[in-house]
Design an enzyme around this catalytic site. Structure first.
Site, PDB file in Angstrom:
ATOM      1  N   LYS A 176       0.699  -1.609   0.045  1.00 28.94           N
ATOM      2  CA  LYS A 176      -0.395  -0.005   0.293  1.00 28.94           C
ATOM      3  C   LYS A 176       1.057   1.202   0.261  1.00 28.94           C
ATOM      4  CE  LYS A 176      -1.877   3.041   2.435  1.00 28.94           C
ATOM      5  NZ  LYS A 176      -1.884   3.352   1.779  1.00 28.94           N
ATOM      6  N   GLU A 222       9.838   0.978  11.032  1.00 30.85           N
ATOM      7  CA  GLU A 222      10.989   2.395  10.168  1.00 30.85           C
ATOM      8  C   GLU A 222       9.814   3.419  10.566  1.00 30.85           C
ATOM      9  OE1 GLU A 222      14.145   1.333   9.713  1.00 30.85           O
ATOM     10  OE2 GLU A 222      14.043  -0.109   8.938  1.00 30.85           O
ATOM     11  N   CYS A 280      13.160  10.897   6.853  1.00 33.26           N
ATOM     12  CA  CYS A 280      14.054  10.640   8.521  1.00 33.26           C
ATOM     13  C   CYS A 280      14.584  10.331   8.963  1.00 33.26           C
ATOM     14  CB  CYS A 280      13.110   9.451   8.068  1.00 33.26           C
ATOM     15  SG  CYS A 280      13.914   7.925   7.229  1.00 33.26           S
ATOM     16  N   GLU A 293       9.928  15.955  15.337  1.00 29.55           N
ATOM     17  CA  GLU A 293      10.420  15.717  14.147  1.00 29.55           C
ATOM     18  C   GLU A 293       8.751  17.055  12.481  1.00 29.55           C
ATOM     19  OE1 GLU A 293       8.832  12.243  11.718  1.00 29.55           O
ATOM     20  OE2 GLU A 293      11.421  12.178  11.251  1.00 29.55           O
TER      21      GLU A 293
HETATM   22  P1  NAD Z   1       2.144   8.301   7.818  1.00 26.91           P
HETATM   23  O1  NAD Z   1       2.419   7.546   9.280  1.00 26.91           O
HETATM   24  O2  NAD Z   1       1.677   9.396   7.688  1.00 26.91           O
HETATM   25  O3  NAD Z   1       1.634   7.069   6.504  1.00 26.91           O
HETATM   26  C1  NAD Z   1       3.160   6.235   6.730  1.00 26.91           C
HETATM   27  C2  NAD Z   1       2.057   4.984   5.662  1.00 26.91           C
HETATM   28  O4  NAD Z   1       1.423   4.392   6.405  1.00 26.91           O
HETATM   29  C3  NAD Z   1       1.215   6.228   3.659  1.00 26.91           C
HETATM   30  O5  NAD Z   1       0.929   4.962   2.719  1.00 26.91           O
HETATM   31  C4  NAD Z   1       0.277   5.535   4.754  1.00 26.91           C
HETATM   32  O6  NAD Z   1      -0.946   5.863   4.053  1.00 26.91           O
HETATM   33  C5  NAD Z   1      -0.320   5.337   5.861  1.00 26.91           C
HETATM   34  N1  NAD Z   1      -1.114   5.232   6.824  1.00 26.91           N
HETATM   35  C6  NAD Z   1      -1.605   6.737   7.399  1.00 26.91           C
HETATM   36  N2  NAD Z   1      -2.598   6.019   8.426  1.00 26.91           N
HETATM   37  C7  NAD Z   1      -2.443   4.380   8.608  1.00 26.91           C
HETATM   38  C8  NAD Z   1      -3.463   4.208  10.108  1.00 26.91           C
HETATM   39  N3  NAD Z   1      -4.290   4.446  10.678  1.00 26.91           N
HETATM   40  N4  NAD Z   1      -3.003   2.567   9.280  1.00 26.91           N
HETATM   41  C9  NAD Z   1      -2.158   1.688   8.490  1.00 26.91           C
HETATM   42  N5  NAD Z   1      -1.550   3.030   6.867  1.00 26.91           N
HETATM   43  C10 NAD Z   1      -1.965   4.038   7.782  1.00 26.91           C
HETATM   44  O7  NAD Z   1       4.003   9.005   7.529  1.00 26.91           O
HETATM   45  P2  NAD Z   1       3.979  10.090   6.184  1.00 26.91           P
HETATM   46  O8  NAD Z   1       3.643  10.901   6.162  1.00 26.91           O
HETATM   47  O9  NAD Z   1       3.568   9.640   4.937  1.00 26.91           O
HETATM   48  O10 NAD Z   1       5.688   9.334   6.054  1.00 26.91           O
HETATM   49  C11 NAD Z   1       6.259  10.188   6.667  1.00 26.91           C
HETATM   50  C12 NAD Z   1       6.976   9.895   7.642  1.00 26.91           C
HETATM   51  O11 NAD Z   1       7.575   8.725   7.844  1.00 26.91           O
HETATM   52  C13 NAD Z   1       7.986  10.843   8.737  1.00 26.91           C
HETATM   53  O12 NAD Z   1       7.418  10.315  10.565  1.00 26.91           O
HETATM   54  C14 NAD Z   1       9.319   9.799   8.272  1.00 26.91           C
HETATM   55  O13 NAD Z   1      10.338  10.126  10.205  1.00 26.91           O
HETATM   56  C15 NAD Z   1       8.457   8.523   8.621  1.00 26.91           C
HETATM   57  N6  NAD Z   1       9.729   7.686   7.697  1.00 26.91           N
HETATM   58  C16 NAD Z   1      10.547   7.122   8.704  1.00 26.91           C
HETATM   59  C17 NAD Z   1      11.373   6.470   7.575  1.00 26.91           C
HETATM   60  C18 NAD Z   1      12.527   5.054   8.422  1.00 26.91           C
HETATM   61  O14 NAD Z   1      12.989   4.312   7.087  1.00 26.91           O
HETATM   62  N7  NAD Z   1      12.898   4.958   9.554  1.00 26.91           N
HETATM   63  C19 NAD Z   1      12.057   6.624   6.238  1.00 26.91           C
HETATM   64  C20 NAD Z   1      10.787   7.630   5.974  1.00 26.91           C
HETATM   65  C21 NAD Z   1       9.858   8.383   6.569  1.00 26.91           C
END
Ligand code: NAD
Length: 481
Positions: A175, A250, A284, A384
């Site tokens: 997804k 992650e 991230c 963040e």
């Molecule tokens: P997010 O958590 O809002 O979304 C991530 C994914 O989860 C998306 O596909 C989203 O549609 C899905 N999602 C959202 N709500 C959900 C739920 N309730 N249940 C299941 N899935 C759900 O994050 P984002 O805004 O897309 O990305 C930014 C975040 O990702 C930042 O916090 C960043 O630090 C983190 N990030 C971490 C890494 C790492 O390797 N540690 C890498 C990249 C990004």
């Protein structure tokens, strides 16, 4: 693939509800295409297909040589379609064509080739423990993997999950983030071309709360590989408890970039800039807290604020651009509200500090922003931001720098800059983070694990450790008496 279709069981099809949505290009605020708005019903079908492909299909039983060849072919096809994949990635995310075409899509191709080689090297151990028994372990695929991916590196972070999962013989449903689904969909076509059997790789697009959560709750899914925010990660962990799924998480970061007085200052200035402004700070591992030893603070800041002026903000498709727009209006508003909070808490803006005007009157552009005089207690240093905002914090001694660097709930990455090897190693050992760079920032390799300590999550991606989380260990006893 037709507009609005998802990829389930080897076939392109409309979502069950027939609903669609339009992702927006953050550089000009115009729709990019039409994408399926899936829901729980679509996840049902996709998991059924993935389950069947795992339980009956050829994939987990296929010779690892053959499976490895297919995974390698995926890497080759990504490379052959590099320009198109890079363009799709830049259109959705606002990242520059340099970042997607020269760095991230080629890296993703490399990840597939790296794990292709592992397909034939997944093995257990033989343990001669008793005279009257023969004992050994097997490493077997976990089963059906649900992959949930964020919008900042949509395809690269997908590759960190897809390549090891497929090389180990799992099947999967992915997804992508709603804002950035295009490369995952294009990759499904590449899977067809590479000969990935039907049902092995499925893509369902749609909102995270519905589609992602349906994947987390489905008892037929064995593992969730999630990259995203810490808040959603916690929610997924709670929900996954219902079916006791395997999890790798992650999550977010607030990484310290620590510059000691004896560092090569010009190199550290460059590292500070790429550390925070690569991909507009939507990283991230971004070095969002820059710690400067007192004695070099003024000279360093003068070089830093001088160089930041050369970062051209603009159209991500233009070769001269160094920073595109942030991913969405929502993200722009969040970043601007953090900038406001920094000002209110008394930090000093020494560069940027608001929206950037690129001359079109459109797009979610933010100036590269630097705050000086920040303390670790301020909101901009604790939370963040996930945007082009750097907080600069002074420190007095090696111990103070390390202690302040560690003063965060996150633990994803860190960097230290010094010419003194013992200081570098002491800091590298003491910092509680999954990756520590010495005299560098943002180095990654498919063979080296990446992941977090503390609230940055658990589990590692890439390297052999990354592969382990896509296998189960089975112990076999043969009674010889
Ligand atoms: P997010 O958590 O809002 O979304 C991530 C994914 O989860 C998306 O596909 C989203 O549609 C899905 N999602 C959202 N709500 C959900 C739920 N309730 N249940 C299941 N899935 C759900 O994050 P984002 O805004 O897309 O990305 C930014 C975040 O990702 C930042 O916090 C960043 O630090 C983190 N990030 C971490 C890494 C790492 O390797 N540690 C890498 C990249 C990004």
């Amino acid at each position: 693939m037709k507009a609005g279709e998802i990829f389930v069981g080897g076939k392109w099809q409309a979502t069950r509800s027939g609903e669609t949505y339009q992702p927006i290009n953050p550089a000009n605020e115009e729709p990019i295409g039409v994408v399926g708005k899936g829901d729980k019903g679509d996840i049902d079908l996709a998991v059924t297909a993935a389950r069947k492909a795992f339980d009956e299909g050829p994939w987990p039983k296929m010779s690892p040589h053959e499976r490895g060849r297919i995974v390698w072919r995926l890497g080759d096809l990504i490379q052959q379609n590099l320009d198109e994949m890079a363009r799709l990635e830049s259109l959705c995310t606002g990242k520059t064509m340099f970042d997607s075409g020269k760095v991230e899509i080629p890296f993703a191709a490399e990840v597939f080739r790296y794990y292709a080689g592992w397909a034939t090297k997944i093995h257990g151990e033989t343990l001669g423990l008793r005279d009257n028994a023969f004992t050994f372990t097997l490493r077997q695929p976990v089963g059906v993997v649900g992959a949930i991916v964020p919008w900042n590196f949509p395809f690269l972070l997908s590759s960190w999950k897809i390549a090891p999962a497929l090389a180990a013989g799992n099947t999967m449903v992915i997804k992508p983030a709603s804002q950035t689904p295009l490369t995952a969909l294009r990759f499904a076509e590449i899977c067809q071309e590479a000969g990935v059997p039907e049902g092995v790789f499925n893509v369902v697009t749609g909102p995270g709360g519905k589609v992602g959560m349906a994947l987390v709750r489905d008892p037929r899914v064995d593992k969730i590989a999630f990259t995203g925010s810490t808040d959603v990660g916690k929610q997924i962990m709670r929900e996954a408890a219902g079916t006791l799924k395997r999890l790798s998480l992650e999550l977010g970061g607030k990484s310290p970039n620590i510059v000691f007085a004896d560092a090569d200052m010009d190199a550290a200035v460059r590292g500070a800039l790429t550390g925070i402004f690569y991909n507009k700070g939507e990283v991230c591992a971004a070095g969002s807290r820059l710690f400067l030893e007192d004695s070099i603070h003024d000279q360093f800041m003068s070089k830093l604020t001088d160089r930041v002026k050369s970062l051209k903000v603009g159209d991500p498709m233009d070769k001269a651009t160094r920073m595109g727009p942030v991913v969405s209006k929502g993200q722009m508003d969040t970043v601007l509200s953090y900038i406001e909070s920094g000002k209110q808490e008394g930090a000093r803006v020494v560069a940027g500090g608001g929206r950037a005007d690129v001359g079109t009157g459109k797009g979610y552009f933010i100036q590269p922003t630097i705050f000086d005089g920040v303390t670790n207690e301020m909101k901009i240093a604790r939370e963040e931001i996930f945007g082009p905002v750097l907080s600069v914090i002074p420190f007095r001694s090696v111990e103070d720098g390390i202690a302040q660097g560690n003063h965060t709930s996150y633990g994803l990455a860190a960097a230290v800059w010094t010419r003194d090897v013992s200081k570098a190693l002491k800091a590298a050992k003491a910092i509680r983070a999954g990756t520590v760079w010495v005299n560098a920032y943002n180095l990654f390799d498919a063979a080296l694990p990446f992941g977090g300590f503390k609230e940055s999550g658990f589990g590692r991606e890439m390297g052999s450790v990354g592969l382990d989380s896509y296998t189960e260990v089975k112990t076999v006893w043969v009674d010889l008496s």
